[in-house]
Design an enzyme around this catalytic site. Structure first.
Site, mmCIF file in Angstrom:
data_model
loop_
_atom_site.group_PDB
_atom_site.id
_atom_site.type_symbol
_atom_site.label_atom_id
_atom_site.label_comp_id
_atom_site.label_asym_id
_atom_site.label_seq_id
_atom_site.Cartn_x
_atom_site.Cartn_y
_atom_site.Cartn_z
ATOM 1 C CD GLN A 157 -6.971 -4.559 3.971
ATOM 2 O OE1 GLN A 157 -7.939 -5.249 4.297
ATOM 3 N NE2 GLN A 157 -7.087 -3.290 3.625
ATOM 4 C CB CYS A 162 -3.636 3.322 -1.708
ATOM 5 S SG CYS A 162 -4.754 4.683 -1.459
ATOM 6 C CG ASP A 164 0.471 -2.495 6.016
ATOM 7 O OD1 ASP A 164 -0.505 -2.683 6.766
ATOM 8 O OD2 ASP A 164 0.406 -1.809 4.970
ATOM 9 C CG HIS A 176 -1.896 1.016 1.375
ATOM 10 N ND1 HIS A 176 -1.645 2.302 1.796
ATOM 11 C CD2 HIS A 176 -3.226 0.965 1.102
ATOM 12 C CE1 HIS A 176 -2.788 2.981 1.789
ATOM 13 N NE2 HIS A 176 -3.757 2.197 1.370
ATOM 14 C CE LYS A 210 -7.259 -0.241 6.104
ATOM 15 N NZ LYS A 210 -7.999 0.274 4.958
#
Ligand code: 7TS
Length: 424
Positions: free
Chosen positions: A221, A382, A218, A141, A244
């Protein structure tokens, strides 16, 4: 005869029930899922952008401002102590959620983006020098690209990129080749937002640690879909966003190993992050407060605690089983559309499906679906380097959460057919 017909008609869309998991019951907890869009029941398939919130999370925000609001860590009065306790309780819940060793390793920030910027401007500035290298992947991202580019530009370091194959998987041998004495950090996405790929993070971390290189994951998700255990992974930094994960916007988490946080300089200066201030010298507060300058999003943190309670009650095992079914069903149904090309066909995937259609731009398809009450995202998500890698300007992306159903996937497929009919 009628009975027989009913059973035939019913056979296809009914999900295999998962013990203790009743999706219709769960959907009742999310008021927004009962709304209609353009006259149709909402089908919300944009969960990778942000998830919807259960009533318990919405109530937590309202209750906080109605009966608990005060600034934290500063007052001796009842409300201030109450707000502080609630805020700090969430820190312990986050620690437990990702199995960090200590609450000293849990820093509240605004989101994944701020967490990564914090690491780049503190750990990065302190430890990375001209000529050093930072490894990221082709599927990051933008928030795990640009902070490192900014750092590299200002200090003269280099960004190295792990290539991905046609299925959207990291080419592991190429990653190993990139690791060398100049590598100072590996920063990779755990689960890709545009491809759905779940990366082999354990192996990525072992590879980096063999060179004494720390790893930032990261996890934006990942956390909504699977249990994360930062101690098992042995990752050095882990970032995720509350919004999220069925919590409010404006709150995120940076996990970092305590010894790293101890050595890192502060990120922002101000109230709360200090022990004492004189014009000659300021000493910093203990962990994790050293990294939390100013009044934070107290209501948001408190409500994130409720989101953690909510997900824990449903259980990651149930979430995983249901989402595996959704992904399998959606992949099969969408693959049956002739002009549809899936972008991201990794062997290990989260419930995210990106696709393109011959002769229809994703934005047009997104608009046609929206008119039918179906919310998907279209664009580059993104992740422009992913679009370039697959040679597409954009994709349409359906991303699922545990409250989605097979019936909603049927609505998506019907909606796409409707769009194809309009265009062809
Ligand atoms: N990392 C990943 C993998 C993401 O998917 C996102 C947001 C971020 C970082 C940034 O998170 P933030 O909360 O700080 O904004 N992804 C998306 C998306 O896929 N569509 O909208 C936002």
């Amino acid at each position: 005869m009628e009975e027989l017909l009913d059973s035939v008609v019913l056979e296809k869309p009914v999900s295999t029930p998962i013990a203790g998991f009743d999706v219709e019951r769960i959907r009742e907890d999310f008021p927004i899922l009962q709304t209609r869009v353009h006259g149709n029941p909402l089908v919300y398939l944009d969960n990778a952008a942000t998830s919807q919130k259960p009533q318990a999370v919405i109530d937590a925000i309202s209750n906080y401002y109605s009966g608990e609001n005060a600034n934290i860590h500063r007052g001796v009065h009842y409300l201030s102590e109450l707000a502080t306790r609630k805020y700090e309780e969430t820190r312990e819940k986050v620690r437990d959620l990702i199995n960090a060793k200590s609450i000293r390793e849990i820093v509240f920030v605004r989101g994944t983006t701020e967490a990564i910027n914090l690491v780049s401007s503190t750990y990065g500035r302190e430890n990375i020098r001209a000529g050093d290298e930072i490894i990221i992947s082709n599927m990051e991202h933008h928030s795990n690209i640009v902070p490192w580019q900014l750092l590299c530009e200002s200090i003269g370091a280099k960004l190295k990129v792990i290539p991905i194959n046609d299925d959207g998987e990291i080419i592991f041998d190429e990653y190993l080749k990139l690791l060398n004495d100049k590598t100072k950090l590996v920063a990779v996405v755990h689960t890709s937002n545009s491809l759905g790929t779940i990366n082999p993070v354990q192996q990525i971390i072992s590879g980096a640690h063999a060179h004494d290189v720390p790893v930032l994951l990261d996890g934006a998700q990942a956390v909504p879909h699977q249990k994360i255990n930062v101690q098992d992974l042995d990752c050095d930094f882990f970032a995720f966003s509350s919004h999220k994960f069925f919590g409010p916007t404006g709150v995120g988490v940076l996990f970092a190993k305590e010894d790293l946080l101890e050595k890192m300089p502060p990120y922002e200066g101000g109230g709360e992050m200090i022990t004492s201030v004189t014009f000659e010298k300021t000493t910093y507060n203990e962990l994790p407060h050293k990294f939390e300058a100013g009044t934070p999003n107290i209501a948001g943190v408190v409500a994130l605690g409720k989101a953690i309670d909510y997900v824990s009650e449903i259980g990651y095992e149930n979430i995983h089983r249901h989402e595996v079914e959704l992904l399998k069903y959606a992949t099969e149904e969408l693959s049956s559309i002739k002009s549809l090309r899936l972008i991201g066909t990794a062997a290990k995937k989260a419930p995210v499906i990106s696709f393109t259609l011959d002769n229809i731009h994703p934005h047009d398809m997104g608009t046609i679906l929206d008119r039918q009450g179906i919310a998907v995202r279209t664009g580059h998500h993104c992740t422009q380097p992913v679009m370039e890698r697959f040679n597409v300007p954009a994709t349409t992306r359906a991303s699922f959460a545990f409250y989605n159903t097979k019936e909603e996937i049927d609505r998506l497929v019907e909606g796409i057919h409707h769009g194809l009919n309009l265009f062809n």
